[in-house]
Every structure is written in C-alpha cells, then in structure tokens.
Enzyme design. Structure first.
Site, PDB file in Angstrom:
ATOM      1  CD1 TRP A  35      -0.843   2.342   2.317  1.00  0.00           C
ATOM      2  CD2 TRP A  35      -2.754   1.816   1.290  1.00  0.00           C
ATOM      3  NE1 TRP A  35      -1.695   3.419   2.464  1.00  0.00           N
ATOM      4  CE2 TRP A  35      -2.869   3.114   1.839  1.00  0.00           C
ATOM      5  CE3 TRP A  35      -3.836   1.282   0.592  1.00  0.00           C
ATOM      6  CZ2 TRP A  35      -4.034   3.879   1.709  1.00  0.00           C
ATOM      7  CZ3 TRP A  35      -4.990   2.045   0.478  1.00  0.00           C
ATOM      8  CH2 TRP A  35      -5.079   3.326   1.022  1.00  0.00           C
ATOM      9  CG  ASP A  38      -0.706  11.539   2.314  1.00  0.00           C
ATOM     10  OD1 ASP A  38      -1.676  11.012   1.747  1.00  0.00           O
ATOM     11  OD2 ASP A  38      -0.820  12.175   3.378  1.00  0.00           O
ATOM     12  CD  GLN A  54       2.612   8.635   5.603  1.00  0.00           C
ATOM     13  OE1 GLN A  54       1.809   8.380   6.496  1.00  0.00           O
ATOM     14  NE2 GLN A  54       3.905   8.807   5.844  1.00  0.00           N
ATOM     15  CG  PHE A  94       1.177  10.017  10.415  1.00  0.00           C
ATOM     16  CD1 PHE A  94       1.259   8.633  10.361  1.00  0.00           C
ATOM     17  CD2 PHE A  94       0.027  10.566  10.949  1.00  0.00           C
ATOM     18  CE1 PHE A  94       0.224   7.816  10.811  1.00  0.00           C
ATOM     19  CE2 PHE A  94      -1.009   9.771  11.406  1.00  0.00           C
ATOM     20  CZ  PHE A  94      -0.917   8.394  11.344  1.00  0.00           C
ATOM     21  CB  SER A  95       2.620  13.269   5.448  1.00  0.00           C
ATOM     22  OG  SER A  95       1.913  12.251   4.784  1.00  0.00           O
ATOM     23  CD  GLU A 219      -5.148  14.634   6.275  1.00  0.00           C
ATOM     24  OE1 GLU A 219      -4.880  13.932   7.274  1.00  0.00           O
ATOM     25  OE2 GLU A 219      -5.535  14.152   5.188  1.00  0.00           O
TER      26      GLU A 219
END
Length: 471
Positions: A35, A38, A54, A94-95, A219
């Site tokens: 998977w 971002d 991500q 996270f991003s 975001e």
C-alpha cells in the site's frame, strides 16, 4: 472408511485475490506489492529525484505507516528501494518533507558531507510516552538517502496536539535566511507557519485559516513561489489538501495565491462564497490528493506530485498485490486569466517512449451551442468506456466513469465529475493521458485538470468525438 474431516469455516483463509498486472500503470509510480498513499520528502539532490511516500510495508491496505522510498532521474521511471524510515511500536511515521542541509545548520554532517534531513510527523501510539500526540521529528541521511538515522532529540516540535502534522520545510532568504515550516492543525483547518535557524529549534510565526473549503480536515500543506508567466512578477502559492469536503467529493486539493514575507501568508483573493466551485482547485477529479512539490528542482522548476486516490474508497480499489498509485509529476506555472484572476497551470511530465501509455490530443468544439462527447473505449464493446462531455453553453467539462469497467467495488466510486472551462477561447484543447488504471485530463494547457482512477476490463485505446444531447 473414515470420512474426510471437515475444516471449520472460521479456520479457512479466504483465497488470495487474483493478481491484476493489466491494471498496473507504467508511468505512475506504484509500490511493488504493498500500500501507498501521500507523497513525502520530495527532493532533488545530486541529479536524483527522491520520492518518499506513506507506506504500509506489511500489507496493501492502510496500516502502520512508514516512509517508502523511490528514485528517478527522469520523473517517469521510478526505482523502489527499501523502506527509508520504518514505524516502531511507539511511533508511526506520518507525512512530511525532506531538505538538503547544504549549510549544515543542524550539524549532522561531517567534513565533506551533506546531510539530507527528513522532517516528519511522529504519530505516537498508545505504547509510547506521548500516546495520541502528533509532533514533528527529524531523521537524517549521510549517504544520499540510502540509510536514515532518527535524531536522538526527537521530537523537535511538540505542542501536545493530536492533529498537528504534515510539515513541509524549505529554506527562505538566501545565505542569511532561515528554514520555514508549514504544517497543519488539521481539525482547526489552519496552516501554521514556523521558522528555524537550524531545523532543531522552531518559532511560531503566523497562522492562516480557516478559509474556503473547510468541510473536512486540512492536511499536507505546501508553500512556494511561482513566476507569473510573461511578467517577471512572482506570487506565492499555498496548497492545502482537504478530506472530506472536496469539489468532487471526499478528498481533494485546493490552493490560494498571494504573498509571503517570510513570516505571514496573505491571499490575493479570498472568497466569502459558500460554494466550492468559487474556490481554486488543483484538480477537479476524484483522485488527486496530498499534492506537494519537490524541493531544489533544477532551474527553479516547480514540480508537483499527488496521490491518485480518494479516502472514500482507497482501501477497496480492485488491484493486487499493490494498491494505489501516484499521479504523474506536473510542472506548475501561474497565469493571469481573462477575468484577471491568477491561476495555476499544470503540465504533465510524460515518457519519451509513447508506447508506455496512451496520450490523446483532442480539439473539441466549445462555442455557444456546442456540446460534444469525447468517448474513450476499445475494440471490445464490453471493455468499458469513459465519456468526457464539453458543454459550450454551460462552460463545463464532465468526466463520466460510471461505465469504465469495474465500478461496483464501492458505492462511492461510480461518478461523473464536472469542472469549469476557465479559458474563454474555443475550441477547447484536451490532453488525455490513459495509463492502465489512471486517467488524467489536462484542459486548455493544464488550466483545469481532472484525475480519475479507472478499472477497465481491457485497455482503453480508442477515442472518438460524438455530438451530445443534454441528459
């Protein structure tokens, strides 16, 4: 004779989904067998474009987040590498963004070295000392991005918030300048701007928002200068993604044009209208989200890439073993339109090998009274079709994927999405890019774009124009 024992149903693993190589795009990056969402850490350094992203390295639905890593020298052929920054039991990664610290402001590099520094959101788990907190952390690489070391002093910016994330960092102001970070307080629909001399110590400078589309969380912000084509003037563009509440439903990316003085962003145009159509959108399709630009692209080019999916159905799209793709890389410019408004244009970076995907350049009548369907299909009448309708009276373009192939895997997927024709000229020029399961439509040299996932039963290889009747 002893009967064959019956295995309880609960103990039988479901069959693995069939592989879908016919749906894997060739010029849109996909992870090998996992998977992605971002894009993160977009950076050009030493002749190489770095795309971090991500990544759930353990499956093909959203899960524990790490930073995956791919590189390219031409923006269309990507090589995937090992996971760059892996999640831990205490921290999801996270991003964020990445910079080349050529002045060694953080002190990570030794003599003759340049540190690449990733600035990312630590999403702390219940197993950590900061359960539920999102804060900004650093990792650095001294070997050109191959291996990464977390900074021992993480996090470097912690406000105690549970929704403080997605830092985009860039250098501002020449040799006497400083680092600027734009991040979001997602639930507050605010972009927060910080500054730092060294990537370690951060000072809050200003806040922007809420403004324009606020029907979901903000975001993945980005902030960068763009020259206005043909003028020598420069404006700043602030990009903010939104989920849900975008123009086509679910996830999407809006932008503001204005000025930035090193501390505060002020938009040139801010509408009080409650209508989403009155705002500026980077894309009017269902599948363009979390778009951010590369730091340090050659010749001052502003190159951007987005995630070609939508949170409404991203975990359910019918591909295997991989799931989700990036958009094509797009080069951005600013143009002043006939109504006096500055808008972003986007030009796709395409492979020189035209056999890797289908590109159609089509001139479509769009004067008053004209209404034309551009139909993408194949020689197989059951293979699926896309209908793109250009309406000269309504000054709109609509992309209908409701008969594009597999559409019933999620109730939110089948759609017909409409964008304005922002150019006053006629006919309307369409550049249509079909790459297996990704469709990108560029209208009037990229003044409007629509990005859509499609899952045709056979490749879409034909195009024809037909008169259209109002539905």
């Amino acid at each position: 004779m002893n009967p064959i024992p019956t295995v309880p149903t609960a103990d039988v693993a479901p069959p693995a989904p069939a592989a879908t190589p016919h749906l894997r795009p060739s010029a849109h990056f996909t992870a090998r067998d996992t998977w992605l969402n971002d894009p993160n850490g977009l950076l050009h350094h030493a002749g190489v474009y770095h795309l971090f992203f991500q990544n759930n390295s353990e499956g093909n639905i959203w899960g524990p987040m790490s930073w995956g890593h791919a590189t390219s020298t031409d923006l269309v052929t990507w090589s995937e590498h090992d996971v760059a920054i892996a999640h831990t039991p205490e921290e999801n990664v996270f991003s964020g963004s990445a910079v080349a610290d050529v002045r060694n402001t953080a002190g990570f590099a030794g003599a003759g070295e340049t540190a690449l520094v990733a600035v990312y959101t630590s999403a702390y788990t219940s197993a950590s000392r900061r359960p539920g907190v999102q804060a900004q952390s650093l990792a650095y690489s001294l070997d050109g991005g191959v291996t990464w070391t977390r900074y021992a002093g993480n996090p470097v910016l912690d406000t105690g918030s549970s929704d403080f994330r997605d830092p985009k960092v860039f250098w501002h102001g020449g040799d006497e300048g400083r680092w600027i970070m734009v991040a979001v307080e997602a639930q507050d629909r605010q972009v927060v701007i910080y500054s730092s001399p060294n990537l370690l110590d951060w000072t809050l400078e200003s806040r922007f928002g809420p403004a324009h589309a606020v029907g979901g969380m903000w975001e993945c912000p980005d902030l960068f200068p763009l020259e206005v084509r043909g003028t020598g003037e420069t404006r700043w563009v602030l990009v903010v993604s939104l989920n849900p509440g975008a123009i086509a439903g679910g996830s999407g990316t809006q932008y503001f044009v204005g000025d930035f003085d090193g501390s505060t962003f002020v938009p040139e145009r801010q509408s009080d209208s409650p209508h989403l159509a009155d705002y500026d959108w980077l894309d009017y399709g269902r599948d363009y989200y979390a778009a951010v630009s590369f730091n340090d692209a050659p010749e001052g080019r502003r190159l951007m890439i987005g995630w070609a999916s939508n949170w409404d159905y991203a975990n359910d799209t019918p591909t295997h073993p991989w799931r989700s793709a990036m958009s094509l890389v797009r080069e951005l410019e600013l143009v002043r339109c006939s109504d006096g408004v500055l808008r972003v244009t986007q030009e796709p970076q395409l492979p020189t090998d035209a056999t890797r995907l289908q590109v159609f350049d089509v001139q479509v009548p769009s004067a008053p009274g004209d209404r034309t369907d551009v139909v993408l299909g194949s020689d197989d009448p059951h293979g699926g079709r896309i209908t793109i309708t250009v309406d000269g009276d309504e000054r709109t373009i609509t992309c209908d994927r409701s008969r594009s192939g597999a559409v019933d895997f999620h109730p939110a997927f089948s759609s017909a999405d409409t964008a304005p024709l922002l150019s006053a000229g006629t006919p309307t020029h369409l550049k249509i890019v079909v790459d297996a399961s990704i469709l990108e439509v560029y209208v009037d040299e990229g003044l409007v774009t629509l990005t859509q996932q499609i899952f045709p039963h056979v490749p879409l290889t034909t195009v024809r124009l037909e008169p259209s009747s109002p539905s």
